[in-house]
Design an enzyme around this catalytic site. Structure first.
Site, PDB file in Angstrom:
ATOM      1  N   TYR A  10     -26.312   1.630  69.368  1.00  0.00           N
ATOM      2  CA  TYR A  10     -25.595   0.367  69.593  1.00  0.00           C
ATOM      3  C   TYR A  10     -26.506  -0.757  70.080  1.00  0.00           C
ATOM      4  O   TYR A  10     -26.222  -1.925  69.858  1.00  0.00           O
ATOM      5  CB  TYR A  10     -24.478   0.576  70.621  1.00  0.00           C
ATOM      6  CG  TYR A  10     -23.279   1.262  70.039  1.00  0.00           C
ATOM      7  CD1 TYR A  10     -22.253   0.534  69.465  1.00  0.00           C
ATOM      8  CD2 TYR A  10     -23.181   2.654  70.033  1.00  0.00           C
ATOM      9  CE1 TYR A  10     -21.155   1.156  68.911  1.00  0.00           C
ATOM     10  CE2 TYR A  10     -22.091   3.298  69.482  1.00  0.00           C
ATOM     11  CZ  TYR A  10     -21.070   2.531  68.918  1.00  0.00           C
ATOM     12  OH  TYR A  10     -19.997   3.163  68.362  1.00  0.00           O
ATOM     13  N   ARG A 151     -27.596  -6.416  78.444  1.00  0.00           N
ATOM     14  CA  ARG A 151     -26.327  -6.700  79.117  1.00  0.00           C
ATOM     15  C   ARG A 151     -25.334  -7.312  78.147  1.00  0.00           C
ATOM     16  O   ARG A 151     -24.612  -8.242  78.479  1.00  0.00           O
ATOM     17  CB  ARG A 151     -26.576  -7.620  80.300  1.00  0.00           C
ATOM     18  CG  ARG A 151     -27.921  -8.254  80.189  1.00  0.00           C
ATOM     19  CD  ARG A 151     -28.350  -9.300  81.074  1.00  0.00           C
ATOM     20  NE  ARG A 151     -28.012  -9.194  82.465  1.00  0.00           N
ATOM     21  CZ  ARG A 151     -28.173 -10.219  83.296  1.00  0.00           C
ATOM     22  NH1 ARG A 151     -28.632 -11.363  82.835  1.00  0.00           N
ATOM     23  NH2 ARG A 151     -27.883 -10.101  84.559  1.00  0.00           N
ATOM     24  N   LYS A 203     -28.770  -4.290  87.033  1.00  0.00           N
ATOM     25  CA  LYS A 203     -27.999  -3.844  85.871  1.00  0.00           C
ATOM     26  C   LYS A 203     -26.837  -2.932  86.294  1.00  0.00           C
ATOM     27  O   LYS A 203     -25.698  -3.114  85.870  1.00  0.00           O
ATOM     28  CB  LYS A 203     -28.925  -3.117  84.889  1.00  0.00           C
ATOM     29  CG  LYS A 203     -28.233  -2.266  83.866  1.00  0.00           C
ATOM     30  CD  LYS A 203     -27.511  -3.087  82.830  1.00  0.00           C
ATOM     31  CE  LYS A 203     -26.558  -2.233  82.035  1.00  0.00           C
ATOM     32  NZ  LYS A 203     -26.087  -2.851  80.827  1.00  0.00           N
ATOM     33  N   ASN A 207     -22.286  -3.760  86.168  1.00  0.00           N
ATOM     34  CA  ASN A 207     -21.176  -2.952  85.656  1.00  0.00           C
ATOM     35  C   ASN A 207     -20.313  -2.406  86.789  1.00  0.00           C
ATOM     36  O   ASN A 207     -19.112  -2.202  86.621  1.00  0.00           O
ATOM     37  CB  ASN A 207     -21.712  -1.835  84.766  1.00  0.00           C
ATOM     38  CG  ASN A 207     -22.136  -2.378  83.410  1.00  0.00           C
ATOM     39  OD1 ASN A 207     -21.701  -3.455  83.017  1.00  0.00           O
ATOM     40  ND2 ASN A 207     -22.986  -1.654  82.713  1.00  0.00           N
ATOM     41  N   CYS A 257     -20.851   2.485  79.734  1.00  0.00           N
ATOM     42  CA  CYS A 257     -21.490   1.649  80.769  1.00  0.00           C
ATOM     43  C   CYS A 257     -20.705   1.694  82.074  1.00  0.00           C
ATOM     44  O   CYS A 257     -21.150   2.266  83.056  1.00  0.00           O
ATOM     45  CB  CYS A 257     -21.597   0.218  80.281  1.00  0.00           C
ATOM     46  SG  CYS A 257     -22.366   0.111  78.671  1.00  0.00           S
ATOM     47  N   LYS A 311     -12.402   0.232  73.785  1.00  0.00           N
ATOM     48  CA  LYS A 311     -12.064  -1.182  73.890  1.00  0.00           C
ATOM     49  C   LYS A 311     -11.672  -1.741  72.534  1.00  0.00           C
ATOM     50  O   LYS A 311     -11.980  -1.147  71.503  1.00  0.00           O
ATOM     51  CB  LYS A 311     -13.199  -1.978  74.531  1.00  0.00           C
ATOM     52  CG  LYS A 311     -14.403  -2.185  73.653  1.00  0.00           C
ATOM     53  CD  LYS A 311     -15.517  -2.824  74.433  1.00  0.00           C
ATOM     54  CE  LYS A 311     -15.338  -4.309  74.572  1.00  0.00           C
ATOM     55  NZ  LYS A 311     -16.397  -4.903  75.392  1.00  0.00           N
TER      56      LYS A 311
HETATM   57  N1  SAJ Z   1     -11.338  -2.923  81.193  1.00  0.00           N
HETATM   58  C1  SAJ Z   1     -10.150  -2.938  81.920  1.00  0.00           C
HETATM   59  N2  SAJ Z   1      -9.771  -4.093  82.511  1.00  0.00           N
HETATM   60  C2  SAJ Z   1     -10.497  -5.252  82.406  1.00  0.00           C
HETATM   61  C3  SAJ Z   1     -11.694  -5.222  81.663  1.00  0.00           C
HETATM   62  C4  SAJ Z   1     -12.082  -4.048  81.068  1.00  0.00           C
HETATM   63  O1  SAJ Z   1      -9.469  -1.922  82.044  1.00  0.00           O
HETATM   64  O2  SAJ Z   1     -10.079  -6.259  82.978  1.00  0.00           O
HETATM   65  C5  SAJ Z   1     -11.799  -1.669  80.562  1.00  0.00           C
HETATM   66  C6  SAJ Z   1     -11.913  -1.745  79.048  1.00  0.00           C
HETATM   67  O3  SAJ Z   1     -10.696  -1.495  78.438  1.00  0.00           O
HETATM   68  C7  SAJ Z   1     -12.933  -0.667  78.775  1.00  0.00           C
HETATM   69  C8  SAJ Z   1     -13.833  -0.721  80.001  1.00  0.00           C
HETATM   70  O4  SAJ Z   1     -13.108  -1.425  80.983  1.00  0.00           O
HETATM   71  O5  SAJ Z   1     -12.341   0.607  78.715  1.00  0.00           O
HETATM   72  C9  SAJ Z   1     -15.154  -1.385  79.776  1.00  0.00           C
HETATM   73  O6  SAJ Z   1     -15.043  -2.515  78.944  1.00  0.00           O
HETATM   74  P1  SAJ Z   1     -15.794  -3.888  79.168  1.00  0.00           P
HETATM   75  O7  SAJ Z   1     -15.387  -4.784  78.085  1.00  0.00           O
HETATM   76  O8  SAJ Z   1     -15.591  -4.384  80.547  1.00  0.00           O
HETATM   77  O9  SAJ Z   1     -17.329  -3.563  79.130  1.00  0.00           O
HETATM   78  P2  SAJ Z   1     -18.324  -2.697  78.202  1.00  0.00           P
HETATM   79  O10 SAJ Z   1     -18.454  -1.337  78.817  1.00  0.00           O
HETATM   80  O11 SAJ Z   1     -17.972  -2.771  76.777  1.00  0.00           O
HETATM   81  O12 SAJ Z   1     -19.668  -3.526  78.428  1.00  0.00           O
HETATM   82  C10 SAJ Z   1     -20.192  -3.677  79.748  1.00  0.00           C
HETATM   83  C11 SAJ Z   1     -20.506  -5.166  79.962  1.00  0.00           C
HETATM   84  N3  SAJ Z   1     -20.787  -5.393  81.366  1.00  0.00           N
HETATM   85  C12 SAJ Z   1     -20.153  -6.350  82.078  1.00  0.00           C
HETATM   86  O13 SAJ Z   1     -19.297  -7.055  81.621  1.00  0.00           O
HETATM   87  C13 SAJ Z   1     -20.566  -6.500  83.502  1.00  0.00           C
HETATM   88  C14 SAJ Z   1     -21.691  -5.559  79.103  1.00  0.00           C
HETATM   89  O14 SAJ Z   1     -22.099  -6.881  79.377  1.00  0.00           O
HETATM   90  C15 SAJ Z   1     -22.863  -4.592  79.335  1.00  0.00           C
HETATM   91  O15 SAJ Z   1     -23.961  -4.914  78.522  1.00  0.00           O
HETATM   92  C16 SAJ Z   1     -22.413  -3.218  78.977  1.00  0.00           C
HETATM   93  O16 SAJ Z   1     -21.339  -2.876  79.854  1.00  0.00           O
HETATM   94  C17 SAJ Z   1     -23.571  -2.258  79.138  1.00  0.00           C
HETATM   95  O17 SAJ Z   1     -24.196  -1.929  78.127  1.00  0.00           O
HETATM   96  O18 SAJ Z   1     -23.914  -1.905  80.265  1.00  0.00           O
END
Ligand code: SAJ
Length: 413
Positions: A10, A151, A203, A207, A257, A311
């Site tokens: 990815y 990120r 980092k 998260n 993440c 997601k």
């Molecule tokens: N989620 C919730 N409620 C929310 C936001 C998200 O339940 O309000 C859940 C989502 O459904 C999902 C999980 O959290 O299951 C994670 O989704 P996400 O969209 O928050 O993040 P990731 O894991 O796809 O990507 C994150 C991002 N980090 C941040 O926003 C701080 C991204 O910028 C990073 O690059 C990535 O982790 C990574 O590679 O570490």
């Protein structure tokens, strides 16, 4: 500049794509032979907009090829997974270590080695640096080593790789400088030079920040179900405050993440990282919460699962809470039909089969398909037209359909 990128997943593949657009030559290395063969034919194995065209173009122009083994290059970038070790939640560096050993024979003096994989604080200093020192290199003098975490948000990877600010954590300032020259090829955001350990913890904290905030939203959802308040309204109202940003409650937190990185910090300081651990536990408890509410809505029958990816609008189901929910429901004896338009799998069914004779649609992913669906037409096909939307994507449904979400779960009590 020639770049060798180990790990074509990815992050590694989109990163490779962007280097080729900046006239660099890239060799993409992966252990999976099928992936390598497909990539060399221009076939992409990840669902991410924009990548396929760039890679195809780069292959045609001899700027990209995939290989099972590394090659000599100016810079080596490691983008392999870092899972966690179940017993103590610590960061499993085995793939990173393997990748370092794999590139060692191809490294020459003056090269730059960058680890992008998310790693626990101190990993570069304590584990990765010694690998190259043992091979005779003096880091910062004849080999440059840095941790530069990505990120980017899946679904927007290309845009974010280019425009996001980038943390460049060198072992020495000279290492940071060399690594920033590599990213300077395509990054338009700010390149922030720092130490490796600061980059590592920054980092993980990014998260963790999000995980803790999601846990707060999930806790709010549970409180509201208990005391009879609409959680979604509370969030909407509270977020009108200029300095409040409550996140969204959901079926749990998935992905490679948020569901993992907080543990890397916790494992380093388990006595101190109390909020971090509690947030993980709270988010891990959400599948059980969803399951219990489903049991209250319908005691038995057929459940149509809408979405298993972690997601919306991606086919990525790593660490997805959907699977735990499905297992709990199956154990209880419900008939389960999984509809997931972004993933092909033998036991998944199409839309019509999923809703035929169903008692409940359980939305577990916020795919656009589910937002734009003609719900009027499903009424006649379902046995009992009930929807439980755990992703808060449906504001209204046609008359005759019963809708549950985190705004009205208290009605079940
Ligand atoms: N989620 C919730 N409620 C929310 C936001 C998200 O339940 O309000 C859940 C989502 O459904 C999902 C999980 O959290 O299951 C994670 O989704 P996400 O969209 O928050 O993040 P990731 O894991 O796809 O990507 C994150 C991002 N980090 C941040 O926003 C701080 C991204 O910028 C990073 O690059 C990535 O982790 C990574 O590679 O570490």
């Amino acid at each position: 500049m020639k770049i060798c990128i180990v790990g074509q997943g990815y992050i590694g593949l989109p990163t490779a794509a962007l280097f080729t657009r900046s006239d660099c030559e890239v060799v993409g290395v992966d252990v999976n032979e099928e992936i390598i063969n497909n990539l060399n034919k221009g076939k992409i194995h990840i669902e991410e907009p924009g990548i396929a065209e760039i890679i195809k173009n780069a292959i045609d122009n001899n700027r990209y090829h995939a290989s099972l083994t590394p090659e000599k290059a100016d810079a080596f970038i490691i983008t392999v997974p870092t899972p966690y070790i179940a017993e103590n939640y610590s960061c499993d560096l085995s793939y990173v270590i393997e990748a370092c050993n794999e590139i060692l024979p191809f490294i020459e003096k003056g090269n730059t080695v960058i680890v992008e994989s998310t790693i626990a604080p101190m990993s570069t200093d304590d584990v990765i640096k010694p690998i190259f020192e043992k091979a005779g290199y003096t880091i910062g003098k004849d080999l440059y080593l840095a941790h530069c975490p990505e990120r980017v948000l899946p679904g927007k990877i290309i845009e974010e790789l280019i425009h996001n600010d980038r943390i460049i954590g060198g072992i020495t300032p000279e290492c940071s400088k060399k690594a920033s020259e590599v990213y300077g090829q395509f990054v338009e955001g700010e390149l922030m030079l720092t130490e490796a350990k600061t980059a590592e913890l920054s980092k993980c904290m990014e998260n963790t920040y999000r995980d803790v905030n999601i846990a707060l939203a999930n806790e709010l959802a549970k409180i509201c179900a208990e005391i009879g308040v609409n959680a979604l309204d509370v969030i909407k109202m509270a977020n009108k405050h200029p300095r409040v940003n409550l996140h969204s409650p959901g079926p749990g937190v998935g992905g490679h993440c948020l569901a993992i990185d907080p543990y890397f910090i916790y494992a380093k300081a388990p006595e101190t990282a109390k909020i971090i651990k509690l947030a993980r536990d709270t988010n891990n408890s959400m599948p059980q919460f969803v399951y219990e509410n489903v049991c209250k809505i319908i005691p038995e029958g057929k459940i149509s699962i809408f979405g298993v990816s972690y997601k919306g609008n991606t086919g990525d189901d790593r660490e997805s809470p959907a699977y735990e929910i499905i297992a709990l429901l199956e154990n209880k004896g419900y008939e389960i039909a999984i509809y997931e338009p972004h993933i092909e799998r033998d036991n998944f069914v199409d839309f019509n089969e999923a809703i035929k004779g169903s008692n409940l649609i359980l939305i577990l992913a916020d795919h656009n398909e589910f937002k734009e669906m003609d719900y009027e037409s499903i009424k006649d096909k379902m046995k009992t037209p009930i929807i439980f939307d755990t992703k808060n994507i449906l504001e209204e449904v046609p008359k005759g359909i019963e809708l549950y979400n985190y705004g009205n779960l208290y009605k079940l009590n």
